[in-house]
Design an enzyme around this catalytic site. Structure first.
Site, mmCIF file in Angstrom:
data_model
loop_
_atom_site.group_PDB
_atom_site.id
_atom_site.type_symbol
_atom_site.label_atom_id
_atom_site.label_comp_id
_atom_site.label_asym_id
_atom_site.label_seq_id
_atom_site.Cartn_x
_atom_site.Cartn_y
_atom_site.Cartn_z
ATOM 1 N N GLN A 3 49.027 20.437 46.455
ATOM 2 C CA GLN A 3 48.142 19.486 47.142
ATOM 3 C C GLN A 3 48.591 18.043 46.955
ATOM 4 O O GLN A 3 48.264 17.178 47.764
ATOM 5 C CB GLN A 3 46.689 19.655 46.659
ATOM 6 C CG GLN A 3 46.055 20.988 47.027
ATOM 7 C CD GLN A 3 45.840 21.167 48.527
ATOM 8 O OE1 GLN A 3 45.815 20.206 49.304
ATOM 9 N NE2 GLN A 3 45.682 22.405 48.958
ATOM 10 N N SER A 45 54.507 23.499 48.566
ATOM 11 C CA SER A 45 54.362 24.410 49.710
ATOM 12 C C SER A 45 54.520 23.639 51.016
ATOM 13 O O SER A 45 53.983 22.528 51.144
ATOM 14 C CB SER A 45 52.971 25.047 49.641
ATOM 15 O OG SER A 45 52.695 25.739 50.835
ATOM 16 N N GLY A 46 55.205 24.220 51.991
ATOM 17 C CA GLY A 46 55.475 23.517 53.245
ATOM 18 C C GLY A 46 54.251 23.280 54.118
ATOM 19 O O GLY A 46 54.094 22.216 54.717
ATOM 20 N N GLY A 48 53.844 28.178 48.173
ATOM 21 C CA GLY A 48 53.304 27.728 46.895
ATOM 22 C C GLY A 48 52.971 28.888 45.968
ATOM 23 O O GLY A 48 53.209 28.823 44.758
ATOM 24 N N CYS A 95 41.180 30.061 49.995
ATOM 25 C CA CYS A 95 41.319 31.350 49.300
ATOM 26 C C CYS A 95 39.961 31.887 48.886
ATOM 27 O O CYS A 95 39.732 33.087 48.870
ATOM 28 C CB CYS A 95 42.169 31.191 48.053
ATOM 29 S SG CYS A 95 43.718 30.410 48.400
ATOM 30 N N THR A 143 67.600 36.937 51.766
ATOM 31 C CA THR A 143 68.242 36.012 52.706
ATOM 32 C C THR A 143 67.370 34.771 52.857
ATOM 33 O O THR A 143 66.160 34.867 53.071
ATOM 34 C CB THR A 143 68.447 36.699 54.073
ATOM 35 O OG1 THR A 143 69.229 37.862 53.845
ATOM 36 C CG2 THR A 143 69.145 35.786 55.057
HETATM 37 N N1 PLP Z 1 48.371 25.921 44.877
HETATM 38 C C1 PLP Z 1 47.438 25.140 45.425
HETATM 39 C C2 PLP Z 1 46.849 24.024 44.638
HETATM 40 C C3 PLP Z 1 47.021 25.383 46.739
HETATM 41 O O1 PLP Z 1 46.078 24.600 47.288
HETATM 42 C C4 PLP Z 1 47.603 26.459 47.465
HETATM 43 C C5 PLP Z 1 47.149 26.784 48.835
HETATM 44 O O2 PLP Z 1 46.039 26.523 49.206
HETATM 45 C C6 PLP Z 1 48.590 27.237 46.831
HETATM 46 C C7 PLP Z 1 48.949 26.942 45.537
HETATM 47 C C8 PLP Z 1 49.249 28.375 47.538
HETATM 48 O O3 PLP Z 1 50.231 27.930 48.429
HETATM 49 P P1 PLP Z 1 50.705 28.861 49.661
HETATM 50 O O4 PLP Z 1 49.571 28.900 50.622
HETATM 51 O O5 PLP Z 1 51.928 28.170 50.190
HETATM 52 O O6 PLP Z 1 51.038 30.184 49.089
#
Ligand code: PLP
Length: 388
Positions: free
Chosen positions: A181, A201-202, A69, A327, A239
């Site tokens: 999310q 995001s996976g 993400g 985060c 890659t």
């Molecule tokens: N955006 C949102 C709203 C998220 O909650 C997160 C991860 O918590 C991200 C972006 C980042 O994604 P990734 O952890 O795959 O880098």
């Protein structure tokens, strides 16, 4: 352990791992190689791209696989804004909401620091929603891009994306949404949403960490951030993570097939949990929107405690959750998302987020609600003891 931190990470689903396995083992080829093994990997990548496009209602060529993400958000915000500025130097403003994930916010700040952009931040109302009127107020003829998340990671509030995108388009401005999310819970049809770019995001969906994607509408120009061999049609060199792309496609397809049923079931469990927490801790405050929220997120402030103390106490009771986003966890600063909702810094320090995936069980949530009551009571009695 009762794991209520699915907005931070989810376990890889068995079906997803099974789909990935061949490309981690025997079918390990590089999709750029011109031999059978490479061609097999290229075919798997193409099939994954088509499957993702099917879920998103877009063309396979509009799917750019990324490392997650964060990279997708960086590529959207920087890549689209820089390409637009290169075509027309007067386009030197970007709009983000006050509750964006740092992946979007810091990308916008980078444009401000190094490329002469101005960043306009659109405020949210006390439920965390961006209203079309608030967005209209910040749009200018120089705005290159608007980036507003589909659903918030700390409080779960869902934004009216289709209406916001329409408003940007009426002024010739492109629109990106961070759907990290939202994916798995909300409709992802890019045509119905009317977005020009969308990040997924996976690892929030039952696929592994380190895989994700950005949808970019075909006529939208994008300045790549990673230069090299020209993979992903020159938009993202390196890659390809074939197994990751296959896993992401499998996870999205599985989630899409069960979305309506899971939404209703999990939303009912969430409401029961919210009710139980508010009954057990009457002074608790539910943060975010009461109805327009992800079924998977219940977030509260517990005035008179500290979020970190509640987390520790809950973990002693076997309940794992988070004080906000993963985060921001560990940071002493109050959450900027909560302060953007008008919550005081003091109360924001008492925030706890509970988030679940579709496998959540009622018995676990009932036990968690009881643990919340016990945890808050024990912290408060300790505080009262210290006051004496
Ligand atoms: N955006 C949102 C709203 C998220 O909650 C997160 C991860 O918590 C991200 C972006 C980042 O994604 P990734 O952890 O795959 O880098």
């Amino acid at each position: 352990m009762i794991f209520l931190d699915a907005a931070a990470a989810t376990p890889v689903r068995r079906e997803v791992l099974d789909a990935m396995w061949p490309y981690l083992t025997g079918g390990f080829g590089n999709p750029s190689s011109h031999h059978t093994l490479g061609e097999g990997a290229a075919a798997a990548l193409a099939a994954a791209r088509s499957a993702v496009a099917g879920v998103l209602g877009c063309r396979p060529g509009e799917v750019v696989f990324t490392s997650g993400g964060t990279e997708a958000d960086n590529l959207a915000v920087k890549g689209i804004a820089l390409a637009r500025q290169a075509a027309n130097p007067q386009l030197d403003r970007v709009v983000i909401s006050a509750v964006e994930h740092p992946a979007v916010e810091e990308s916008a700040r980078y444009l401000e620091r190094f490329h002469g952009f101005a960043v306009d931040v659109v405020p949210v109302d006390p439920t965390g929603r961006v209203t079309p009127a608030a967005l209209a107020h910040v749009l200018r003829p120089e705005t290159a891009l608007v980036s507003i998340m589909y659903a918030n990671n700390e409080v779960g509030t869902i934004q009216p994306i289709a209406a916001l995108a329409e408003m940007a388009h009426a002024r010739g401005i492109l629109f990106h949404t961070d759907a990290v999310q939202a994916a798995g819970w909300l409709p992802l049809d890019t045509r119905a949403l009317g977005v020009d770019a969308m990040s997924i995001s996976g690892h929030k969906l039952g696929a592994p960490k380190g895989c994700g994607m950005l949808f970019v509408r075909s006529r939208v120009r994008l300045e790549p951030l990673i230069h090299g061999g020209g993979q992903e049609r020159g938009r993202r060199s390196g890659t390809e993570n074939v197994a990751g792309a296959v896993g992401l496609a499998a996870a999205l397809t599985l989630a899409q097939g069960r979305q309506a049923e899971q939404y209703a079931r999990v939303a009912a469990l969430r409401d029961r949990f919210i009710g139980a927490v508010l009954a057990g801790v009457p002074e608790a405050v539910l943060t975010g929107h009461a109805r327009e929220r992800l079924p998977s997120v219940a977030s509260f402030c517990f005035p008179g405690t500290s979020g970190e103390a509640v987390l520790l106490e809950l973990e002693r009771h076997g309940v794992v959750c988070s004080s906000g986003s993963a985060c921001a966890a560990g940071s002493d600063e109050p959450s900027t998302v909560l302060t953007a909702l008008g919550i005081s810094a003091e109360v924001a320090q008492t925030a706890v987020r509970f988030s679940f995936d579709a496998s959540v069980a009622q018995a676990d949530l009932d036990a968690a609600a009881a643990a919340v009551r016990a945890a808050v009571a024990s912290i408060k009695s300790l505080g009262a003891g210290q006051d004496r």
